[in-house]
Motif scaffolding. Sequence first.
Motif, PDB file in Angstrom:
ATOM      1  N   UNK A   1       0.835  -1.208   0.000  1.00  0.00           N
ATOM      2  CA  UNK A   1       0.000   0.000   0.000  1.00  0.00           C
ATOM      3  C   UNK A   1       0.866   1.253   0.000  1.00  0.00           C
ATOM      4  N   UNK A   2       2.012   1.197   0.676  1.00  0.00           N
ATOM      5  CA  UNK A   2       2.933   2.334   0.686  1.00  0.00           C
ATOM      6  C   UNK A   2       3.640   2.481  -0.661  1.00  0.00           C
ATOM      7  N   UNK A   3       3.977   1.371  -1.283  1.00  0.00           N
ATOM      8  CA  UNK A   3       4.797   1.389  -2.484  1.00  0.00           C
ATOM      9  C   UNK A   3       4.003   1.553  -3.781  1.00  0.00           C
ATOM     10  N   UNK A   4       2.749   1.190  -3.774  1.00  0.00           N
ATOM     11  CA  UNK A   4       1.913   1.265  -4.970  1.00  0.00           C
ATOM     12  C   UNK A   4       0.779   2.254  -4.703  1.00  0.00           C
ATOM     13  N   UNK A   5       0.939   3.503  -5.140  1.00  0.00           N
ATOM     14  CA  UNK A   5      -0.058   4.533  -4.806  1.00  0.00           C
ATOM     15  C   UNK A   5      -1.443   4.253  -5.377  1.00  0.00           C
ATOM     16  N   UNK A   6      -1.523   3.412  -6.402  1.00  0.00           N
ATOM     17  CA  UNK A   6      -2.838   3.111  -6.977  1.00  0.00           C
ATOM     18  C   UNK A   6      -3.630   2.121  -6.120  1.00  0.00           C
ATOM     19  N   UNK A   7      -2.991   1.511  -5.140  1.00  0.00           N
ATOM     20  CA  UNK A   7      -3.662   0.566  -4.247  1.00  0.00           C
ATOM     21  C   UNK A   7      -4.193   1.340  -3.046  1.00  0.00           C
ATOM     22  N   UNK A   8      -5.486   1.531  -3.002  1.00  0.00           N
ATOM     23  CA  UNK A   8      -6.109   2.322  -1.941  1.00  0.00           C
ATOM     24  C   UNK A   8      -7.323   1.580  -1.384  1.00  0.00           C
ATOM     25  N   UNK A   9      -7.118   0.643  -0.454  1.00  0.00           N
ATOM     26  CA  UNK A   9      -8.274  -0.033   0.130  1.00  0.00           C
ATOM     27  C   UNK A   9      -9.063   0.924   1.013  1.00  0.00           C
ATOM     28  N   UNK A  10     -10.306   0.593   1.223  1.00  0.00           N
ATOM     29  CA  UNK A  10     -11.116   1.363   2.157  1.00  0.00           C
ATOM     30  C   UNK A  10     -10.594   1.092   3.561  1.00  0.00           C
ATOM     31  N   UNK A  11     -10.575   2.116   4.383  1.00  0.00           N
ATOM     32  CA  UNK A  11     -10.190   1.893   5.779  1.00  0.00           C
ATOM     33  C   UNK A  11     -11.363   2.280   6.659  1.00  0.00           C
ATOM     34  N   UNK A  12     -11.665   1.415   7.576  1.00  0.00           N
ATOM     35  CA  UNK A  12     -12.767   1.621   8.504  1.00  0.00           C
ATOM     36  C   UNK A  12     -12.210   2.157   9.810  1.00  0.00           C
ATOM     37  N   UNK A  13     -13.070   2.421  10.742  1.00  0.00           N
ATOM     38  CA  UNK A  13     -12.648   2.882  12.063  1.00  0.00           C
ATOM     39  C   UNK A  13     -11.675   1.874  12.661  1.00  0.00           C
ATOM     40  N   UNK A  14     -10.640   2.373  13.249  1.00  0.00           N
ATOM     41  CA  UNK A  14      -9.642   1.486  13.828  1.00  0.00           C
ATOM     42  C   UNK A  14      -8.625   1.008  12.811  1.00  0.00           C
TER      43      UNK A  14
END
Length: 122
Positions: A30-43
Amino acid sequence: MSEKSADAFRNIGEMAEALGVRTHILRYWEEQFPMLKPLTRAGGRRLYRPEDVALLHTIHRLLYQEGYTVKGARRFLTEGGAKDVPPAPAPAPAPIQTPAAAFDFRALQAVRDRLASALAAA
């Protein structure tokens, strides 16, 4: 993966298991591939959408099967190489290989012998 539909979101544990890698590898990607953006939930819980799942399979294939470096795979994906490559189907979880099964020690010994002879000649 579990018996989820192809459109279902996957959590980081499910994706790590499906790809045969540990969860910290996915966080690194996720840090190295800017096109990879999963949804992040609370926590900070990550949820991977179907397009994220396809991208993760492509990244995994580039790094582990085609031998790209992280930098080379990132360049391949940002320069549009992913448009030419159909998304990889979801493979079955890869069996964990022992170090002896993962390396061809004879090839390593041959390299060691060539290096030793080159050093001796110098």
